[in-house]
Design an enzyme around this catalytic site. Structure first.
Site, PDB file in Angstrom:
ATOM      1  N   CYS A   1      -5.043  -0.145  -7.148  1.00  9.13           N
ATOM      2  CA  CYS A   1      -3.733  -0.105  -7.820  1.00  9.13           C
ATOM      3  C   CYS A   1      -3.382   1.189  -8.537  1.00  9.13           C
ATOM      4  O   CYS A   1      -2.253   1.655  -8.415  1.00  9.13           O
ATOM      5  CB  CYS A   1      -3.632  -1.267  -8.797  1.00  9.13           C
ATOM      6  SG  CYS A   1      -3.542  -2.848  -7.957  1.00  9.13           S
TER       7      CYS A   1
ATOM      8  N   ARG B   1      -3.510   3.633 -34.030  1.00  9.17           N
ATOM      9  CA  ARG B   1      -2.353   4.000 -33.207  1.00  9.17           C
ATOM     10  C   ARG B   1      -2.792   4.334 -31.789  1.00  9.17           C
ATOM     11  O   ARG B   1      -2.040   4.227 -30.832  1.00  9.17           O
ATOM     12  CB  ARG B   1      -1.640   5.223 -33.811  1.00  9.17           C
ATOM     13  CG  ARG B   1      -0.974   4.934 -35.130  1.00  9.17           C
ATOM     14  CD  ARG B   1      -0.579   6.217 -35.807  1.00  9.17           C
ATOM     15  NE  ARG B   1      -1.726   7.108 -35.998  1.00  9.17           N
ATOM     16  CZ  ARG B   1      -1.665   8.336 -36.480  1.00  9.17           C
ATOM     17  NH1 ARG B   1      -0.502   8.830 -36.821  1.00  9.17           N
ATOM     18  NH2 ARG B   1      -2.747   9.078 -36.635  1.00  9.17           N
TER      19      ARG B   1
ATOM     20  N   GLY C   1     -10.805   4.391  -9.721  1.00 11.62           N
ATOM     21  CA  GLY C   1     -10.595   4.003  -8.321  1.00 11.62           C
ATOM     22  C   GLY C   1      -9.839   2.688  -8.313  1.00 11.62           C
ATOM     23  O   GLY C   1      -9.143   2.371  -9.273  1.00 11.62           O
TER      24      GLY C   1
ATOM     25  N   PRO D   1       0.824  -1.224   0.000  1.00 12.75           N
ATOM     26  CA  PRO D   1       0.000   0.000   0.000  1.00 12.75           C
ATOM     27  C   PRO D   1       0.853   1.267   0.000  1.00 12.75           C
ATOM     28  O   PRO D   1       2.058   1.213   0.243  1.00 12.75           O
ATOM     29  CB  PRO D   1      -0.770  -0.109   1.323  1.00 12.75           C
ATOM     30  CG  PRO D   1       0.097  -0.951   2.199  1.00 12.75           C
ATOM     31  CD  PRO D   1       0.810  -1.907   1.294  1.00 12.75           C
TER      32      PRO D   1
ATOM     33  N   ALA E   1      -6.775  -8.011 -13.717  1.00 11.87           N
ATOM     34  CA  ALA E   1      -7.652  -6.976 -13.171  1.00 11.87           C
ATOM     35  C   ALA E   1      -8.707  -7.654 -12.308  1.00 11.87           C
ATOM     36  O   ALA E   1      -9.110  -8.794 -12.585  1.00 11.87           O
ATOM     37  CB  ALA E   1      -8.332  -6.218 -14.304  1.00 11.87           C
TER      38      ALA E   1
HETATM   39  N1  NAD Z   1      -5.777  -6.381  -6.671  1.00  6.72           N
HETATM   40  C1  NAD Z   1      -5.397  -6.448  -7.929  1.00  6.72           C
HETATM   41  O1  NAD Z   1      -6.222  -6.448  -8.830  1.00  6.72           O
HETATM   42  C2  NAD Z   1      -3.939  -6.497  -8.286  1.00  6.72           C
HETATM   43  C3  NAD Z   1      -3.576  -6.670  -9.636  1.00  6.72           C
HETATM   44  C4  NAD Z   1      -2.223  -6.721  -9.966  1.00  6.72           C
HETATM   45  C5  NAD Z   1      -1.255  -6.570  -8.982  1.00  6.72           C
HETATM   46  N2  NAD Z   1      -1.648  -6.378  -7.684  1.00  6.72           N
HETATM   47  C6  NAD Z   1      -0.590  -6.223  -6.687  1.00  6.72           C
HETATM   48  O2  NAD Z   1      -0.589  -7.381  -5.871  1.00  6.72           O
HETATM   49  C7  NAD Z   1      -0.244  -7.054  -4.521  1.00  6.72           C
HETATM   50  C8  NAD Z   1      -1.332  -7.538  -3.577  1.00  6.72           C
HETATM   51  O3  NAD Z   1      -2.534  -6.847  -3.932  1.00  6.72           O
HETATM   52  P1  NAD Z   1      -3.959  -7.315  -3.375  1.00  6.72           P
HETATM   53  O4  NAD Z   1      -4.967  -6.389  -3.963  1.00  6.72           O
HETATM   54  O5  NAD Z   1      -4.108  -8.790  -3.573  1.00  6.72           O
HETATM   55  O6  NAD Z   1      -3.746  -6.982  -1.824  1.00  6.72           O
HETATM   56  P2  NAD Z   1      -4.646  -7.416  -0.573  1.00  6.72           P
HETATM   57  O7  NAD Z   1      -4.420  -6.392   0.455  1.00  6.72           O
HETATM   58  O8  NAD Z   1      -6.034  -7.723  -1.025  1.00  6.72           O
HETATM   59  O9  NAD Z   1      -4.002  -8.803  -0.123  1.00  6.72           O
HETATM   60  C9  NAD Z   1      -2.710  -8.932   0.421  1.00  6.72           C
HETATM   61  C10 NAD Z   1      -2.712 -10.129   1.370  1.00  6.72           C
HETATM   62  O10 NAD Z   1      -1.383 -10.375   1.818  1.00  6.72           O
HETATM   63  C11 NAD Z   1      -1.462 -10.800   3.164  1.00  6.72           C
HETATM   64  N3  NAD Z   1      -0.160 -10.610   3.817  1.00  6.72           N
HETATM   65  C12 NAD Z   1       0.451  -9.448   4.187  1.00  6.72           C
HETATM   66  N4  NAD Z   1       1.645  -9.709   4.758  1.00  6.72           N
HETATM   67  C13 NAD Z   1       1.798 -11.056   4.761  1.00  6.72           C
HETATM   68  C14 NAD Z   1       2.818 -11.942   5.216  1.00  6.72           C
HETATM   69  N5  NAD Z   1       3.947 -11.465   5.765  1.00  6.72           N
HETATM   70  N6  NAD Z   1       2.632 -13.276   5.064  1.00  6.72           N
HETATM   71  C15 NAD Z   1       1.512 -13.757   4.474  1.00  6.72           C
HETATM   72  N7  NAD Z   1       0.510 -12.984   4.019  1.00  6.72           N
HETATM   73  C16 NAD Z   1       0.647 -11.642   4.168  1.00  6.72           C
HETATM   74  C17 NAD Z   1      -2.546  -9.915   3.743  1.00  6.72           C
HETATM   75  O11 NAD Z   1      -3.065 -10.480   4.925  1.00  6.72           O
HETATM   76  C18 NAD Z   1      -3.571  -9.922   2.606  1.00  6.72           C
HETATM   77  O12 NAD Z   1      -4.453 -11.003   2.731  1.00  6.72           O
HETATM   78  C19 NAD Z   1      -0.035  -5.543  -4.492  1.00  6.72           C
HETATM   79  O13 NAD Z   1       1.333  -5.275  -4.659  1.00  6.72           O
HETATM   80  C20 NAD Z   1      -0.820  -5.074  -5.725  1.00  6.72           C
HETATM   81  O14 NAD Z   1      -0.301  -3.873  -6.233  1.00  6.72           O
HETATM   82  C21 NAD Z   1      -2.962  -6.377  -7.314  1.00  6.72           C
END
Ligand code: NAD
Length: 502
Positions: free
Chosen positions: A284, A268, A281, A100, A172
């Site tokens: 990401c 293009r 919103g 985050p 997505a």
């Molecule tokens: N949400 C999307 O659509 C999306 C798409 C592409 C990339 N991402 C990237 O993926 C990453 C995760 O995004 P998200 O939306 O899934 O986040 P999220 O907050 O929904 O989920 C993250 C999870 O990681 C867990 N976590 C945190 N620390 C941990 C640890 N030390 N050990 C085990 N689990 C742990 C949290 O409890 C949570 O369940 C981000 O970097 C985001 O930018 C997300």
């Protein structure tokens, strides 16, 4: 070898190592990847951390995910809260935890908070033995892999060796499973050394189970990390670009949908992501663009930083502009007026409200003393209240702010006796409402503000019913004479940074 299965091609195995790849996926960007992987490659075994990530809600949130999970659960997909054991047994570890925006300290409001990534890296370095491929799946700033590598190097043990790969996730929300099944590309970055290339091949060989090799791009680590940030910045920039044009349309008589169609037919430019709206919103776009801005500033590239910062500013401007237009049309005051806000999720078909424009629009209207009746097909009352409490700065304090909000159990209840309807999320169900019934139950003149351009085909009918229709990027209804068009007179304050959900 567990179950006597063969090693994957390209896997680099050391003496005594299991002849089977065995991934572990901490975090939930892998929540989709994990199950998909095990469906396509049934000889792989995996542990995904249990706890919040395994609760039913996230499974339901992604259409198609629950089915894939249920098909593989107990066969080669396991949920476990024993992360240490999963790490020890794994050959490949995907770090998919949240990154985050920092809410305090250096880089507050812009830099990515890498504490969860660091926690994973430290834990892996502590408990792992043998040869591991550690994959950075979370979205991170460029050169984050270097920091993680330093943690590993500083905690090195004679019985641990590893390769570090960047494999950013491009899926997505809502279309996660289809995106994973049929990705435009898979990107794998690694060290430009023979060991690095072997690790890339190993990971690539897994994706090759269901992704054509021509769509698997391999790069150096930094290109891979930067490509993810750049891809999200380009997508967000297209939305801000078309939204900036929508402002121009509203004062010139052009229609942004027609303009988007006309420019999108130019190959293009292409026609994707040209939908004007109340602003983007989701968890990401804002976070990743801000992260890019911070990175540019830190690397002494202020002009580049300012360029990308503008993408965020136009997004904030679009939300403010929409709220100001509502207030302006409602005779310059919404105080004590009932406003039905339809849609709270950041996009349709999800209950996710992270950085949803609805939060900001609600806040602007609450600041002006409007009585909001909010309806969303998927977002729960507690979530809406929590989001508004976190962003609330209404002058009389939070309690008064939240007393202005009611959650309706259906759209008709929200619209009953309302002065205006504000559509913030493009839910299909809002296209099929009985607007005649709604009009009869509303105060007159009855306004509809379509922040998503979902009612275009109904405009004539809505106007015949008597509605004053206002929509993004098009002038429809004649203004009632004594309203003012001068939205610049309304000084709406951008709400404070919303605390990121962790
Ligand atoms: N949400 C999307 O659509 C999306 C798409 C592409 C990339 N991402 C990237 O993926 C990453 C995760 O995004 P998200 O939306 O899934 O986040 P999220 O907050 O929904 O989920 C993250 C999870 O990681 C867990 N976590 C945190 N620390 C941990 C640890 N030390 N050990 C085990 N689990 C742990 C949290 O409890 C949570 O369940 C981000 O970097 C985001 O930018 C997300």
């Amino acid at each position: 070898s567990r179950g006597g299965r063969a090693a994957l091609p390209g896997a680099r195995l050391r003496a005594g190592q299991r002849r089977q790849l065995h991934p572990a996926v901490p975090g939930s960007a892998g929540g989709g990847l994990g199950p998909q992987l095990y469906k396509e490659a049934p000889e792989l075994r995996s542990a995904l951390p249990s706890g919040p990530a395994e609760k039913e809600e996230p499974l339901r949130r992604q259409p198609g995910l629950q089915e894939v999970v249920e098909a593989r659960r107990g066969f080669n997909l396991f949920f476990s809260s024993n992360i240490d054991e999963a790490v020890r047994e794994a050959d490949i570890i995907f770090i998919s935890v949240n990154t985050p925006t920092k809410t305090f300290g250096l880089g507050k409001g812009r830099a990515a908070d890498l504490k969860y990534i660091e926690a994973c890296a430290r834990r892996i370095a502590e408990v792992a033995t043998g040869y591991k491929i550690v994959v950075e799946k979370s979205t991170v700033p460029v050169r984050a892999a270097e920091s993680i590598q330093r943690i590993f190097n500083a905690n090195t043990k004679s019985d641990l060796s590893f390769q570090f790969l960047s494999n950013p996730e491009f899926l997505a929300e809502v279309t996660a499973i289809t995106d994973l099944k049929n990705p435009d590309r898979v990107l794998i970055g690694g060290e430009e050394t023979p060991d690095g290339q072997r690790a890339i091949e190993t990971l690539s060989s897994i994706y090759e189970r269901w992704v054509p090799k021509s769509r698997i791009i391999t790069t150096n680590t930094w290109s891979s990390e930067l490509s993810k940030l750049a891809a999200n910045a380009f997508l967000a920039q297209r939305i801000s670009s078309i939204n900036s044009i929508s402002a121009l349309c509203e004062v010139t008589g052009a229609d942004v949908e027609e303009v988007a169609h006309a420019i999108g037919t130019d190959q293009r430019i292409g026609n994707g992501f040209l939908k004007a709206s109340v602003g983007f919103g989701g968890s990401c776009f804002q976070k990743d663009v801000l992260n890019l801005v911070y990175l540019c500033e830190a690397l002494n590239l202020p002009e580049v930083a300012r360029y990308w910062q503008q993408v965020i500013e136009i997004n904030e401007y679009q939300r403010r502009r929409f709220a100001a237009r509502i207030i302006s049309c409602l005779f310059n005051t919404v105080t004590d007026k009932k406003i039905a806000l339809l849609g709270f999720a950041f996009k349709k078909d999800t209950g996710d409200t992270r950085e949803s424009s609805s939060i900001y629009i609600s806040k602007y209207l609450m600041d002006e003393g409007a009585q909001l009746y909010i309806y969303d097909p998927k977002v729960k009352k507690e979530q809406i209240m929590q989001d508004l409490a976190q962003s609330s700065t209404v002058t009389d304090g939070m309690e008064r702010g939240l007393s202005l909000v009611s959650i309706a159990s259906d759209p008709y209840e929200a619209c009953d006796n309302a002065h205006a309807i504000v559509i913030c999320t493009e839910w299909d169900v809002f296209k099929e409402l009985d607007y005649e019934k709604i009009y009869k139950a509303m105060l007159k003149p009855a306004f509809i503000f379509d922040g998503r351009r979902i009612l275009d085909s109904l405009h004539d009918r809505l106007q015949q019913l008597g509605f004053q229709v206002e929509t993004i990027g098009k002038k429809i209804s004649q203004r009632i004479p004594f309203t003012t068009n001068d939205i610049s007179k309304l000084d709406l304050q951008t709400p404070p940074l919303k605390k990121m959900k962790i």
